[in-house]
Motif scaffolding. Structure first.
Motif, PDB file in Angstrom:
ATOM      1  N   TYR A  36       0.849  -1.179   0.000  1.00  0.00           N
ATOM      2  CA  TYR A  36       0.000   0.000   0.000  1.00  0.00           C
ATOM      3  C   TYR A  36       0.889   1.235   0.000  1.00  0.00           C
ATOM      4  N   LYS A  38       0.794   5.411   0.958  1.00  0.00           N
ATOM      5  CA  LYS A  38       0.014   6.350   1.763  1.00  0.00           C
ATOM      6  C   LYS A  38       0.639   7.735   1.728  1.00  0.00           C
ATOM      7  N   PRO A  44      -4.469   4.746   3.102  1.00  0.00           N
ATOM      8  CA  PRO A  44      -3.583   3.977   2.218  1.00  0.00           C
ATOM      9  C   PRO A  44      -4.311   3.555   0.945  1.00  0.00           C
ATOM     10  N   PHE A  46      -4.235   0.775  -2.198  1.00  0.00           N
ATOM     11  CA  PHE A  46      -3.693  -0.511  -2.620  1.00  0.00           C
ATOM     12  C   PHE A  46      -2.879  -0.343  -3.903  1.00  0.00           C
ATOM     13  N   PHE A  89       3.523   0.714   2.818  1.00  0.00           N
ATOM     14  CA  PHE A  89       3.281  -0.331   3.802  1.00  0.00           C
ATOM     15  C   PHE A  89       3.230  -1.681   3.127  1.00  0.00           C
TER      16      PHE A  89
END
Lengths: 112, 111
Positions: A36, A38, A44, A46, A89
């Motif tokens: 992800y 952000k 966030p 995908f 992430f």
């Protein structure tokens, strides 16, 4: 116990070069992995995912590699652009679970 | 297409006051719903998730609670906020294979 680890809190690269973001996991039951992106004060987004039956998945400038024996995955961004500057992430899940386990994130800065 | 709405975007509340954050999803049925918190400089911490109306799973013991009164509505609540409840709260939904889609988030400051 942190099951998904992103050991580099930050990464800085030049525009046009490759960005490589790394992620390690400890739970061998994980069979699906996601990345992800952000931006500050946003949710966030995908980016890309990979199943444990594959070792590579590509989507445009983004490629995710999975090394199951090392319990390691990486996200490659080529070429990097200033708009890619964000926190990335890594997340993992196991079959039958509705939950994702997230790493703490790596802040990528792409310099013009 | 599916969309997720989360409000308010920012909220400043005094210590001891109640909290209600709402999240709704459009364009899908029977989604899994999630509440996360991102504290300053930290990753995403799963607080609650729900696989159906009235079904709530709590991940961490804390000052917060969640409810799902309707299929596509998820509410995060507190009776009395603590300073440590400050953070960025995110709602998310998923249907298959655990790809979760996030709302824009709520920045909560407890003073």
């Amino acid at each position: 116990d942190q099951q998904v680890k992103q050991n580099s809190p930050s990464l800085s690269v030049q525009e046009g070069r490759i960005s490589i973001l790394n992620c390690d996991y400890t739970n061998s039951m994980f069979d699906y992995f996601l990345w992800y992106k952000k931006y500050p004060a946003e949710g966030p987004t995908f980016l890309i995912s990979i199943s444990s039956i594959k070792d590579k998945n590509e989507d445009g400038r983004f490629t995710v590699f999975l090394n199951k024996s090392a319990k390691h995955l990486s996200l490659h961004i080529v070429p990097s652009q200033p708009g890619d500057s964000a926190v990335y992430f890594c997340a993992a899940s196991r079959g039958g679970s509705e939950k994702l386990v997230f790493g703490k994130g790596t802040k990528l800065t792409v310099n013009p | 297409s599916q969309t997720i709405h989360q409000w308010p975007a920012t909220l400043v509340q005094p210590v001891g006051s109640p909290l209600s954050l709402e999240c709704t999803v459009e364009g899908t049925s029977n989604p899994n719903l999630y509440w996360y918190r991102q504290a300053a400089g930290r990753g995403l911490q799963l607080l609650f998730y729900s696989v159906g109306i009235g079904q709530i799973s709590s991940e961490v013991p804390q000052n917060l609670s969640a409810s799902r009164p309707q299929d596509r509505q998820f509410i995060l609540s507190s009776k009395k906020l603590l300073l440590s409840d400050s953070g960025f709260y995110l709602c998310a939904w998923s249907t298959s294979r655990n790809i979760q889609y996030f709302g824009a988030g709520t920045r909560l400051s407890v003073l």
